[in-house]
Design an enzyme around this catalytic site. Structure first.
Site, short mmCIF file in Angstrom:
data_model
loop_
_atom_site.label_atom_id
_atom_site.label_comp_id
_atom_site.label_asym_id
_atom_site.label_seq_id
_atom_site.Cartn_x
_atom_site.Cartn_y
_atom_site.Cartn_z
N HIS A 26 47.20 17.86 5.95
CA HIS A 26 48.45 17.69 6.71
C HIS A 26 49.55 17.15 5.80
CE1 HIS A 26 45.53 17.21 10.19
NE2 HIS A 26 46.31 18.18 10.62
N ARG A 31 38.23 17.43 12.12
CA ARG A 31 36.88 17.38 12.69
C ARG A 31 35.85 16.82 11.71
NH1 ARG A 31 36.41 21.38 17.17
NH2 ARG A 31 38.55 22.02 17.56
#
Ligand code: PAF
Length: 281
Positions: free
Chosen positions: A36, A188
């Site tokens: 990100h 995740r």
């Protein structure tokens, strides 16, 4: 760095900025990682204002357990973003702020693209992604929006969404970031046990082998090899291995001259669903 939880407050800030401002937008579901941050850094270079949304979107989950277990780490996410730049604006709304009273998906016609891979295995997923992004794009009105290629099919769907919704935003695809052993960075990954984490690297290893052997082996041979090798691994449960044409993401049966291909994997490590992909030629 500022965090806004309401659309009204965010829009007040975004609308007082000068007319020559360009807004770069990174939509996320939080649990931020270096992948990100690489999108944020690119957006900071290319825009005068950068907005990161942190919103676990209920309509894109086809599984209640997956939604409830999705990591929610706003405090750590804010810290990580503030270390990147003090100028970032965070938008962390409630579902009601984004959706109003009707928390449901719009039905989109993304064409055949939506029936392959993720679309086939996660019913309604792309309608949920399209719906939330349509809301967020209309709230933020970005000039550019940044997406990682780990969700390569999502990236193609988003490009289609902006055409269908006639949204004046440029969609920028960015390369996958990997851990040192090759595992694609993902929110995740935080849910993996030590043993699952060790085994998860197998996914990128199979993709690498597929890439290395792509010239000399047929698609059938490569697929057979991947499926058989996964079948021997007790820690991972393969959902799909596909080699697809990057234009339409249709499963390729035979290699064709001049066409570009990628290999795609979705696999479960326990309850955690991981995806990855790699360009083959
Ligand atoms: O890729 C994601 O994290 C999500 O699908 C997105 C684009 C933030 C929409 O909820």
């Amino acid at each position: 760095m500022k965090i806004y939880h309401t659309t009204k407050r965010l829009q007040e800030i975004l609308h007082v900025t000068p007319i020559e401002t360009s807004i770069g937008f990174i939509p996320t579901m939080g649990a931020l990682h270096e992948g990100h941050i690489s999108l944020v850094e690119r957006a900071l270079k290319e825009n005068t204002v950068v907005v990161v949304s942190i919103f676990v979107n209920p309509t894109q989950f086809d599984n209640e357990g997956d939604l409830s277990k999705y990591p929610r780490t706003l405090e750590e996410d804010s810290k990580l973003l503030s270390q990147t730049s003090q100028d970032i604006i965070i938008f962390a709304p409630t579902p009601a702020e984004v959706y109003g009273t009707a928390i449901k998906s719009k039905k989109y016609d993304f064409g055949k693209l939506a029936n392959e891979m993720e679309g086939k295995h996660r019913k309604g997923h792309f309608d949920g992604v399209g719906t939330v992004l349509n809301h967020l794009f209309r709230i933020i009105e970005p000039d550019r929006a940044y997406f990682g290629e780990k969700d390569f099919q999502q990236l193609q769907i988003v490009k289609k969404l902006v055409v269908l919704e006639n949204l004046p935003v440029t969609i920028v695809g960015c390369p996958i970031l990997r851990e040192t052993d090759g595992l694609a960075m993902s929110s995740r990954n935080k849910r993996l046990t030590v043993e699952q984490r060790e085994n998860a690297v197998f996914i990128s290893e199979i993709l690498k082998i597929t890439q290395q052997q792509f010239q000399e082996k047929t698609i059938e041979e490569l697929t057979q090899f991947a499926e058989n090798t996964f079948a021997e691994n007790k820690h991972l449960d393969l959902e799909y291995f596909e080699i697809a044409n990057i234009k339409n993401l249709k499963t390729a049966k035979k290699k064709k001259e001049g066409k570009k291909y990628r290999a795609f994997i979705a696999a479960f490590a326990g309850e955690v669903r991981l995806i990855d992909n790699l360009a083959l030629n």
